[in-house]
Design a protein around this motif. Sequence first.
Motif, PDB file in Angstrom:
ATOM      1  N   MET A   1     -20.559 -47.763  12.012  1.00 12.74           N
ATOM      2  CA  MET A   1     -21.782 -46.775  12.358  1.00 12.74           C
ATOM      3  C   MET A   1     -21.692 -45.818  11.363  1.00 12.74           C
ATOM      4  N   GLU A   2     -22.890 -45.533  10.870  1.00 11.73           N
ATOM      5  CA  GLU A   2     -23.266 -44.491   9.997  1.00 11.73           C
ATOM      6  C   GLU A   2     -23.037 -43.078  10.592  1.00 11.73           C
ATOM      7  N   SER A   3     -22.760 -42.198   9.601  1.00  5.20           N
ATOM      8  CA  SER A   3     -22.633 -40.781  10.113  1.00  5.20           C
ATOM      9  C   SER A   3     -24.046 -40.237   9.846  1.00  5.20           C
ATOM     10  N   LYS A   4     -24.335 -39.122  10.461  1.00  4.43           N
ATOM     11  CA  LYS A   4     -25.507 -38.386  10.423  1.00  4.43           C
ATOM     12  C   LYS A   4     -26.067 -38.043   9.124  1.00  4.43           C
ATOM     13  N   ARG A   5     -25.171 -37.561   8.151  1.00  4.08           N
ATOM     14  CA  ARG A   5     -25.399 -37.319   6.837  1.00  4.08           C
ATOM     15  C   ARG A   5     -25.814 -38.759   6.058  1.00  4.08           C
ATOM     16  N   GLN A   6     -25.075 -39.817   6.274  1.00  2.00           N
ATOM     17  CA  GLN A   6     -25.529 -41.390   5.935  1.00  2.00           C
ATOM     18  C   GLN A   6     -27.089 -41.365   6.329  1.00  2.00           C
ATOM     19  N   GLN A   7     -27.456 -41.205   7.675  1.00  2.00           N
ATOM     20  CA  GLN A   7     -28.579 -41.664   8.451  1.00  2.00           C
ATOM     21  C   GLN A   7     -29.715 -40.758   7.741  1.00  2.00           C
ATOM     22  N   LYS A   8     -29.292 -39.520   7.543  1.00  2.00           N
ATOM     23  CA  LYS A   8     -30.332 -38.518   6.915  1.00  2.00           C
ATOM     24  C   LYS A   8     -30.612 -38.848   5.344  1.00  2.00           C
ATOM     25  N   TYR A   9     -29.680 -39.273   4.563  1.00  2.00           N
ATOM     26  CA  TYR A   9     -29.979 -39.761   3.192  1.00  2.00           C
ATOM     27  C   TYR A   9     -30.700 -41.022   3.403  1.00  2.00           C
ATOM     28  N   SER A  10     -30.527 -41.850   4.352  1.00  2.00           N
ATOM     29  CA  SER A  10     -31.248 -43.329   4.377  1.00  2.00           C
ATOM     30  C   SER A  10     -32.653 -43.185   4.684  1.00  2.00           C
ATOM     31  N   LYS A  11     -32.860 -42.309   5.423  1.00  2.00           N
ATOM     32  CA  LYS A  11     -34.326 -41.887   5.902  1.00  2.00           C
ATOM     33  C   LYS A  11     -34.957 -41.135   4.862  1.00  2.00           C
ATOM     34  N   LEU A  12     -34.144 -40.383   4.137  1.00  2.00           N
ATOM     35  CA  LEU A  12     -34.860 -39.828   2.853  1.00  2.00           C
ATOM     36  C   LEU A  12     -35.360 -40.938   1.715  1.00  2.00           C
ATOM     37  N   ILE A  13     -34.298 -41.599   1.325  1.00  2.00           N
ATOM     38  CA  ILE A  13     -34.514 -42.747   0.378  1.00  2.00           C
ATOM     39  C   ILE A  13     -35.465 -43.492   0.816  1.00  2.00           C
TER      40      ILE A  13
END
Length: 128
Positions: free
Chosen positions: A1-13
């Motif tokens: 499961m992705e962390s909140k930080r990974q999810q944030k970067y994923s959405k941005l990218i």
Amino acid sequence: MESKRQQKYSKLIQKELGEIFQKEGRPIVDKAMVTVTRVLMSPDLGLAKINLSFLLADPAELIDKVDDNKSQIRKFLGRRIGKSVRVIPELAFFLDESAAYAQHMDAVISKLDIPEAPEEDEDDDENI
């Protein structure tokens, strides 16, 4: 499961790459419509796995073209998000085949010969 930080970067990218393919990346994809369907970030945020879906073009040919130009796409991404991230991730592009898989599964299900379920009698329920 992705962390909140990974999810944030994923959405941005995902957002920025969508805009890149519409504007700066137009010479790479020609008239094809590119959809960034999913972005998965590595735990160290150094690698982005990007799923792309294409319309109006041959997907296999276009994914190779995008993969050949990933350094240029990464440079465009760096210009857009360079001030807000520490490291611009390496990009790995993959063809998103979920729509084709869904069509295949729909065809398989429609070919199944499933008999109608018999209607239950109301009298049987009262005797229990």
